[in-house]
Design an enzyme around this catalytic site. Structure first.
Site, short mmCIF file in Angstrom:
data_model
loop_
_atom_site.label_atom_id
_atom_site.label_comp_id
_atom_site.label_asym_id
_atom_site.label_seq_id
_atom_site.Cartn_x
_atom_site.Cartn_y
_atom_site.Cartn_z
N TRP A 30 53.00 51.42 58.58
CA TRP A 30 51.78 50.94 59.23
C TRP A 30 52.07 50.50 60.65
CZ3 TRP A 30 47.33 52.08 57.24
CH2 TRP A 30 46.17 51.47 57.75
N MET A 201 46.57 43.22 66.33
CA MET A 201 48.00 43.46 66.54
C MET A 201 48.57 44.35 65.42
SD MET A 201 49.84 41.48 64.21
CE MET A 201 51.41 41.06 64.90
N GLY A 203 50.55 44.26 62.96
CA GLY A 203 50.65 43.93 61.54
C GLY A 203 49.32 43.92 60.82
N LYS A 204 48.22 43.90 61.56
CA LYS A 204 46.91 43.74 60.94
C LYS A 204 46.38 45.05 60.37
CE LYS A 204 47.28 39.55 61.83
NZ LYS A 204 46.84 38.67 62.88
N SER A 205 45.29 44.96 59.60
CA SER A 205 44.89 46.20 58.93
C SER A 205 44.22 47.19 59.88
CB SER A 205 44.02 45.91 57.70
OG SER A 205 42.88 45.19 58.04
#
Ligand SMILES: *Cc1c(COP(=O)(O)O)cnc(C)c1O
Length: 453
Positions: A30, A201, A203-205
């Protein structure tokens, strides 16, 4: 039992075979970077448009349209979007905002930049979102807003919160940084508040690199936010009361989004709905496999409620130690991790007991920053809350794998890792100290992510 079966049944922690055996493929990768993203970013680079704002405006417009809000304003990160939203909403010195203690720090800290006092409320143990029952008694004549966080993708109880806000004539800011695309009773989060802010950012979905965005239907909120941090766009300011101040950034901030992020984001907006649907399918499948297990309980919306978790950022389950004769969560998760699955105890640490909110004088006001904007008679002791759920929740929840793909066989292996540990929990009691090591952290992205393959 043959020796082979024995090996399979024995916990990996004690030398048995791991439950998760397959190659994990792109289960956890991701964000997904496609050639389209690369082309979009290259185009900006080649055009020399990194610091412009034409593509950013396109991104704002498209995202606002998709969400069904009037205005979108992009930021270089989510923290700045929250600051801009608070300023936009007219919150300032001497005001109070009610916030959950269980959240990432950026939900709260921007209040300090504005001389605003955060007042912490407890969370609901079943959702880890602000508990509407703990809000109303904290409202004072200075309270201007409730900041809601849809924590770990779980929509907060908006019906109850909106009722309170309307009754007391206070505003709502939604921090949607964990919940892109999540629905509350069929309506998308980020459409309920007077303003909403999202981190975008990596790390977000919905990940676009570093970035954030603010949404509102209120022209004044939008223009104030522009005045505050988007000086290059002051020609968009139309309101008479703001116009005289145009030209310089009123708060001294520069909040512009990098256009490589906007270009990436434009592609992402197209791809995200499909990715989100696959994640939702994968995560619900994983939860279904474990729904009837003893001692653990998925944190997810009720079936048929038309409430969803969007991209399921930072998914958690509840842990019930009593059902395992008091087995510590640390020991339980150690055993699950040994099986090759992801299991990280805790979530965010509660903010209200950190010295930043109890004693620290950040700017030299001569008293704790928390109350620096209030009149001289304010007493910090009155602001130091006891929030029993926030203070203990790290012992009662754990992070589960965040699957990005629906690959049933791999998901089943992870579920089997949990099932195996649950079945064999008695074997873990002997060496368990019964105590939990320090768990939870202030940053889920960098510190508590273990074993994400
Ligand atoms: C990530 C996050 C933010 C801050 O966003 P950045 O883009 O990292 O600045 C704010 N609130 C919550 C709840 C977050 O998880």
């Amino acid at each position: 039992m043959t020796q082979e079966e024995q090996k399979k049944n024995e916990l990996a922690l004690f030398g048995g075979e791991r439950a998760v055996k397959s190659e994990q493929q792109d289960m956890f990768k991701w964000p997904v970077v496609t050639e389209r993203h690369e082309q979009a970013v290259l185009k900006v680079l080649r055009a020399g448009g990194m610091s412009g704002f034409d593509i950013t405006k396109e991104f704002e417009k498209k995202y606002a349209q998709l969400l069904g809000r009037e205005y979108g304003l992009a930021y270089h990160n989510g923290t700045a979007a929250i600051l801009g939203a608070l300023y936009g909403m007219g919150i300032g010195v001497g005001d109070e905002v009610i916030v959950p203690s269980l959240t990432y720090w950026a939900t709260v800290t921007p209040a300090y930049n504005l001389g605003t006092t955060p007042v912490f409320a407890d969370v609901d143990p079943d959702t880890i979102c602000i508990d509407p029952k703990d809000i109303e008694h904290r409202i004072t004549p200075r309270t201007r807003a409730i900041i809601v966080v849809h924590y770990a993708g779980m929509p907060a109880d908006m019906d109850a919160i909106i009722k309170i806000a309307e009754k007391h004539d206070i505003k709502i800011l939604e921090d949607c940084s964990h919940a892109h695309g999540a629905l509350y009773k069929g309506k998308e989060v980020g459409t309920f508040g007077d303003a909403s802010a999202f981190s975008l950012m990596t790390g977000k979905s919905l990940a676009i690199g570093e970035g954030g965005i603010l949404f509102t239907d209120d022209r004044k909120v939008y223009e104030r936010a522009i005045l505050f941090g988007h000086y290059i766009r002051h020609n968009e300011i139309t309101l008479k009361e703001l116009k005289p101040f145009a030209g310089l950034p009123s708060g001294g901030y520069k909040h512009r989004m990098h256009q490589l992020s906007s270009a990436f984001g434009l592609v992402q907006l197209e791809l995200y709905p499909k990715q989100m649907a696959e994640i939702d399918r994968a995560m619900n499948y994983f939860c279904d496999l474990l729904d009837d297990s003893d001692g653990i309980k998925p944190i997810r919306p009720e079936k048929g409620s038309n409430t969803t978790k969007g991209g399921w950022y930072y998914p958690h389950f509840r842990y019930v130690a009593e059902e395992f004769e008091g087995l510590s969560l640390s020991r339980f998760s150690e055993a699950v991790r040994a099986e090759g699955a992801i299991c990280n105890p805790g979530c965010n640490k509660p903010l209200h007991i950190h010295p930043l909110f109890t004693t620290m004088d950040v700017y030299g006001h001569g008293r704790p920053t928390r109350i620096a904007g209030l009149d001289e008679s304010a007493n910090i002791d009155k602001y130091i809350e006891k929030l029993p759920v926030s203070e203990s929740i790290n012992l009662h929840v754990f992070e589960v794998p965040w699957f990005k793909r629906y690959l049933p066989e791999i998901i089943e292996e992870h579920a089997n890792a949990y099932k195996k540990v649950i079945k064999n929990y008695k074997a873990l009691l002997a060496d368990d100290t019964g105590k939990d090591a320090e768990i939870g952290g202030y940053s889920s992205f960098f510190s508590s992510r273990k074993n994400t393959q």
